[in-house]
Design a protein around this motif. Structure first.
Motif, PDB file in Angstrom:
ATOM      1  N   ALA A   1       0.828  -1.203   0.000  1.00 50.20           N
ATOM      2  CA  ALA A   1       0.000   0.000   0.000  1.00 50.20           C
ATOM      3  C   ALA A   1       0.858   1.248   0.000  1.00 50.20           C
ATOM      4  CB  ALA A   1      -0.923  -0.015   1.216  1.00 50.20           C
ATOM      5  N   SER A   2       1.960   1.211   0.766  1.00 53.19           N
ATOM      6  CA  SER A   2       2.852   2.369   0.821  1.00 53.19           C
ATOM      7  C   SER A   2       3.531   2.614  -0.528  1.00 53.19           C
ATOM      8  CB  SER A   2       3.903   2.151   1.918  1.00 53.19           C
ATOM      9  OG  SER A   2       4.830   3.210   1.944  1.00 53.19           O
ATOM     10  N   ILE A   3       3.997   1.534  -1.185  1.00 51.83           N
ATOM     11  CA  ILE A   3       4.658   1.678  -2.488  1.00 51.83           C
ATOM     12  C   ILE A   3       3.662   2.174  -3.537  1.00 51.83           C
ATOM     13  CG2 ILE A   3       5.776   0.395  -4.358  1.00 51.83           C
ATOM     14  CD1 ILE A   3       7.013  -1.416  -2.224  1.00 51.83           C
TER      15      ILE A   3
ATOM     16  N   LYS B   1      -4.706  17.844   6.937  1.00 47.72           N
ATOM     17  CA  LYS B   1      -4.701  18.296   5.542  1.00 47.72           C
ATOM     18  C   LYS B   1      -6.024  17.980   4.830  1.00 47.72           C
ATOM     19  CE  LYS B   1      -0.487  19.974   5.065  1.00 47.72           C
ATOM     20  NZ  LYS B   1      -0.250  21.386   4.661  1.00 47.72           N
ATOM     21  N   GLY B   2      -6.914  17.290   5.538  1.00 43.88           N
ATOM     22  CA  GLY B   2      -8.218  17.012   4.953  1.00 43.88           C
ATOM     23  C   GLY B   2      -8.450  15.569   4.560  1.00 43.88           C
ATOM     24  N   ALA B   3      -7.454  14.707   4.746  1.00 42.82           N
ATOM     25  CA  ALA B   3      -7.633  13.295   4.401  1.00 42.82           C
ATOM     26  C   ALA B   3      -8.482  12.614   5.474  1.00 42.82           C
ATOM     27  CB  ALA B   3      -6.283  12.597   4.274  1.00 42.82           C
ATOM     28  N   SER B   4      -9.245  11.617   5.073  1.00 46.26           N
ATOM     29  CA  SER B   4     -10.032  10.854   6.043  1.00 46.26           C
ATOM     30  C   SER B   4      -9.174   9.739   6.627  1.00 46.26           C
ATOM     31  CB  SER B   4     -11.259  10.245   5.365  1.00 46.26           C
ATOM     32  OG  SER B   4     -10.868   9.259   4.420  1.00 46.26           O
ATOM     33  N   ALA B   5      -9.631   9.203   7.759  1.00 50.59           N
ATOM     34  CA  ALA B   5      -8.896   8.103   8.385  1.00 50.59           C
ATOM     35  C   ALA B   5      -8.827   6.904   7.448  1.00 50.59           C
ATOM     36  CB  ALA B   5      -9.560   7.715   9.702  1.00 50.59           C
ATOM     37  N   GLU B   6      -9.908   6.674   6.684  1.00 53.44           N
ATOM     38  CA  GLU B   6      -9.911   5.562   5.732  1.00 53.44           C
ATOM     39  C   GLU B   6      -8.865   5.764   4.637  1.00 53.44           C
ATOM     40  OE1 GLU B   6     -12.471   7.224   6.753  1.00 53.44           O
ATOM     41  OE2 GLU B   6     -13.830   5.823   7.740  1.00 53.44           O
TER      42      GLU B   6
ATOM     43  N   VAL C   1      -6.069   7.561   4.809  1.00 57.20           N
ATOM     44  CA  VAL C   1      -4.720   7.409   5.381  1.00 57.20           C
ATOM     45  C   VAL C   1      -4.416   5.937   5.612  1.00 57.20           C
ATOM     46  CG1 VAL C   1      -3.249   7.959   7.350  1.00 57.20           C
ATOM     47  CG2 VAL C   1      -4.817   9.688   6.443  1.00 57.20           C
ATOM     48  N   ALA C   2      -5.418   5.190   6.068  1.00 62.56           N
ATOM     49  CA  ALA C   2      -5.207   3.764   6.322  1.00 62.56           C
ATOM     50  C   ALA C   2      -4.841   3.030   5.036  1.00 62.56           C
ATOM     51  CB  ALA C   2      -6.465   3.157   6.945  1.00 62.56           C
ATOM     52  N   LYS C   3      -5.561   3.334   3.948  1.00 62.71           N
ATOM     53  CA  LYS C   3      -5.250   2.691   2.671  1.00 62.71           C
ATOM     54  C   LYS C   3      -3.869   3.091   2.178  1.00 62.71           C
ATOM     55  CE  LYS C   3     -10.090   2.439   1.178  1.00 62.71           C
ATOM     56  NZ  LYS C   3     -11.101   2.937   0.219  1.00 62.71           N
ATOM     57  N   ARG C   4      -3.510   4.341   2.417  1.00 64.64           N
ATOM     58  CA  ARG C   4      -2.226   4.857   1.920  1.00 64.64           C
ATOM     59  C   ARG C   4      -1.043   4.148   2.566  1.00 64.64           C
ATOM     60  NH1 ARG C   4      -1.188   9.679  -0.697  1.00 64.64           N
ATOM     61  NH2 ARG C   4       0.945  10.495  -0.534  1.00 64.64           N
ATOM     62  N   PHE C   5      -1.199   3.794   3.865  1.00 64.66           N
ATOM     63  CA  PHE C   5      -0.078   3.185   4.582  1.00 64.66           C
ATOM     64  C   PHE C   5      -0.297   1.709   4.888  1.00 64.66           C
ATOM     65  CE2 PHE C   5       0.420   7.701   5.403  1.00 64.66           C
ATOM     66  CZ  PHE C   5       1.781   7.885   5.206  1.00 64.66           C
ATOM     67  N   GLY C   6      -1.390   1.140   4.381  1.00 64.18           N
ATOM     68  CA  GLY C   6      -1.609  -0.293   4.549  1.00 64.18           C
ATOM     69  C   GLY C   6      -1.886  -0.710   5.980  1.00 64.18           C
TER      70      GLY C   6
END
Length: 693
Positions: A31-33, A120-125, A127-132
């Protein structure tokens, strides 16, 4: 040398020094890559086949890249930067250096990083997807980032653990966090998460509290009530309601409305709301308890009851022998059985109906059940003695308005005593030969003694079933599960026989009750006579027979009583608590707390035995079932030092070595002339049935 190589030409080397599973999963790395690209190149060495390489450092990154290609996120010919090392020995050293010198990220830095994206306006969901990671993990880190500054700084500096920080974060009130943090600095055991969590939540109410369930979450929130979810609890639905005063106010208003509605609907003089899970005993004793008498069945009702009973028996017999379960005929029979039960209940309700003029003098209580529902007290009360408007008026006469009664010829005192004795002997001889009436009389006398415990009823019998006195004067334990169960049992007793004017009428009405109703009275009456005993080594509280009864009844004390800071641990020596910890978790658990202060140790033990401690699952399970030996029903009855002498054997049958003096030195075996004190004046004038217990 850095160069680009296709992922499909890379394979994982067996020389990678990291053999164990990593904290970061392949999915999280993928997810991070996918979100940010490959931020760090792989370290490889060439294989014999031209253009192929083995990865010496970066195995998780390689598997993450392969997963992204497999999922179609990256193209099949995707290339990545690699550092090519020609020296095989150097590649192992590079793998070790990359992993050995890596510094884990401080939890405080993780919290700041996640909060940065949220701000910055991102949702918790997102951010979770972004960092796995999971959404809950992100929410937890953001909650920690919003801790009181002093606590967050302590986490960043490594002065407190992540578990301690999570304990402070059960509330979003940073002022309260800071106050408790300062208090815990002065406490010897202030670094224990369970102690911190208890201090933080003091003055809040759980969502499963009876009043919270009664008011309802939506009503509480609409009124401005605040709710804080514990993101770090094992139960994701765990919530803390922080505005307790508001909750009390809402509960009181709702209960008052329910009381007013019931009073109007039932035509009662009063209905008192009690915003608690029980009606205090003292409030009941301020009133006169009323027991309605059930009128006899009319001839038509009696015939209908008999007819319904015959039909009921026939249907039951058919279901047991002829009708196959699940067939339409069986379903119809079951439906008819339910209808018969309803018809009989309607007849019973009619014969127990209270005269509206009498009901207008009565009242009762409403309170909150443990399930959060309104409960109506099963008994009725009056503020003054009830006056039945249709009751016949006596004919006053003689001095002082007393009815004139012809007592017949007057006898001497000696003759009265002799004749009474002879009549008693005749009555006893007949009663002893009629077990059915004798059993009914036994239950009746015990039940009447309990019901009229506040009045003198001249029953001319030595049989009593008075409630045993508590060792502690005015002891009240209404909140416990056992006390609430006893109160429920009391409310379910059939008291339709109590309101009659004479013992004869009460006895006849009592005998008319069914077996189940009379059985409930004997069970309740006898149970009330049991005195307080304890499974201890010696002393006046020892009674091995009570332990035997407990085992026969299959009692599981841990389901009914738990040792807490208040009721046990804070009242015993430190060694007793340490022994309990060793019994629960062995020497390791004992050693973990051996240097704790007594108060802190008592708090920890109470929390642990109530399932609130942060410990291994196996230890938590044992702690939740642990009991002090004194509360267990494990005692074995010991033989009496002097054998009890039976009055049903002759002197020749008795042991010649047994002498009355054998019992004189044992105070526990000595008789007590005051065991059955009389209920007041021997004349027994004026029975007062309004003060029934």
């Amino acid at each position: 040398m850095i160069q680009s190589v296709k992922v499909k030409n890379l394979s994982l080397s067996k020389d990678n020094v990291r053999k164990c599973k990593r904290a970061v999963s392949v999915e999280a790395m993928a997810a991070s890559i996918a979100a940010q690209g490959l931020l760090q190149n792989l370290i490889v060495t060439p294989l014999k086949k031209a253009g192929t390489y083995t990865v010496k450092a970066g195995g998780v990154r390689l598997r993450a890249l392969q997963l992204l290609i497999e999922q179609g996120t990256l193209p099949a010919d995707h290339e990545v930067p690699v550092l090519v090392l020609a020296d095989e020995g150097g590649s192992v050293e590079a793998s070790l250096a990359e992993n050995f010198n890596r510094t884990p990220m401080n939890p405080a830095d993780e919290c700041d990083a996640f909060k940065h994206f949220i701000d910055k306006g991102a949702s918790a969901e997102d951010v979770a997807k972004r960092f796995g990671v999971t959404t809950r993990f992100v929410e937890q880190r953001v909650r920690l980032a919003e801790l009181a500054p002093a606590i967050f700084e302590a986490l960043a500096a490594g002065e407190i653990t992540l578990g301690v920080a999570q304990a402070y974060a059960v509330t979003a009130d940073t002022d309260r966090q800071a106050r408790v943090f300062e208090q815990m600095k002065q406490s010897y055991y202030g670094n224990q998460p369970d102690n911190i969590r208890r201090a933080i939540l003091n003055g809040t109410v759980k969502a499963n509290d009876a009043k919270a369930r009664f008011v309802g979450r939506d009503v509480y929130v609409a009124a401005g009530g605040r709710i804080e979810g514990d993101l770090f609890a094992q139960d994701t639905g765990d919530e803390n309601w922080t505005d307790v005063d508001l909750l009390e106010e809402l509960a009181a208003k709702k209960l008052e409305a329910a009381a007013a509605e019931l009073a109007q609907e039932q035509g009662l003089a009063f209905v008192t709301p009690i915003a608690a899970t029980n009606v205090p005993y003292d409030m009941e004793r301020q009133l006169h308890e009323f027991h309605a008498t059930a009128r006899p069945l009319t001839d038509e009702e009696q015939a209908l009851v008999e007819e319904l009973g015959t039909e009921n028996d026939a249907l039951v017999e058919a279901l047991n022998t002829e009708l196959e379960e699940g067939t339409p005929e069986a379903e119809a029979a079951n439906d008819r059985l339910e209808a018969i039960e309803r018809e009989i209940d309607e007849i019973e309700t009619k014969r127990r109906a209270i005269d509206p003029a009498v009901k207008a003098q009565l009242g009762t209580f409403v309170y909150i059940g443990n399930d959060g529902q309104v409960r109506v007290h099963a008994r009725m009360f009056s503020e003054k003695k009830v006056v039945a408007p249709n009751a016949p008026v006596g004919n006053p006469g003689g001095a002082g308005g007393v009815d004139e009664v012809d007592h017949g010829p007057r006898y001497s005192a000696a003759l009265v005593d002799e004749l009474a004795t002879q009549r008693r002997q005749i009555l006893v001889a007949h009663l002893a030969s009629d077990p059915a009436i004798a059993l009914d009389l036994t239950i009746f006398l015990m039940a009447q003694d309990l019901v009229f415990s506040g009045s003198y009823v001249r029953d001319h019998s030595t049989l009593k079933a008075s409630t045993a006195q508590m060792p502690i004067f005015a002891f009240r334990d209404e909140a416990s599960m056992a006390s609430q169960t006893i109160e429920d049992q009391r409310q379910q007793l059939d008291t339709s026989w109590v309101g009659h004017d004479t013992m004869s009428a009460r006895f006849d009405a009592f005998r008319a009750l069914d077996d189940q109703a009379r059985g409930a009275w004997v069970a309740y009456s006898i149970a009330q006579t049991l005195e307080a005993t304890l499974n201890v080594a010696d002393g006046g509280r020892v009674n091995g027979f009570h332990d035997h009864l407990g085992r026969l009844l299959g009692i599981e004390v841990a389901h009914w009583w738990r040792p807490t800071f208040e009721n046990f641990f804070n009242r015993v020596k430190k060694d007793v608590m340490l022994d309990a910890l060793e019994e629960i978790g062995g020497p390791i658990l004992r050693g973990r707390y051996k240097d704790a202060k007594k108060t802190d140790l008592a708090t920890t033990c109470g929390s642990l035995c109530n399932g609130q401690g942060i410990v291994e699952a196996e230890i938590r399970e044992k702690a939740s079932a642990w009991l002090p030996d004194a509360m267990r029903f494990d005692g074995i009855e010991k033989p009496e030092r002097a054998r009890a002498r039976s009055s049903f054997v002759t002197d020749a049958d008795e042991d010649p070595e047994l002498d009355d003096d054998d019992m004189s030195d044992d105070p526990d075996l000595a008789g007590d002339d005051d065991e059955h004190p009389t209920h007041g004046d021997a004349n027994g004038e004026g029975e007062d049935y309004s003060q029934a217990a």
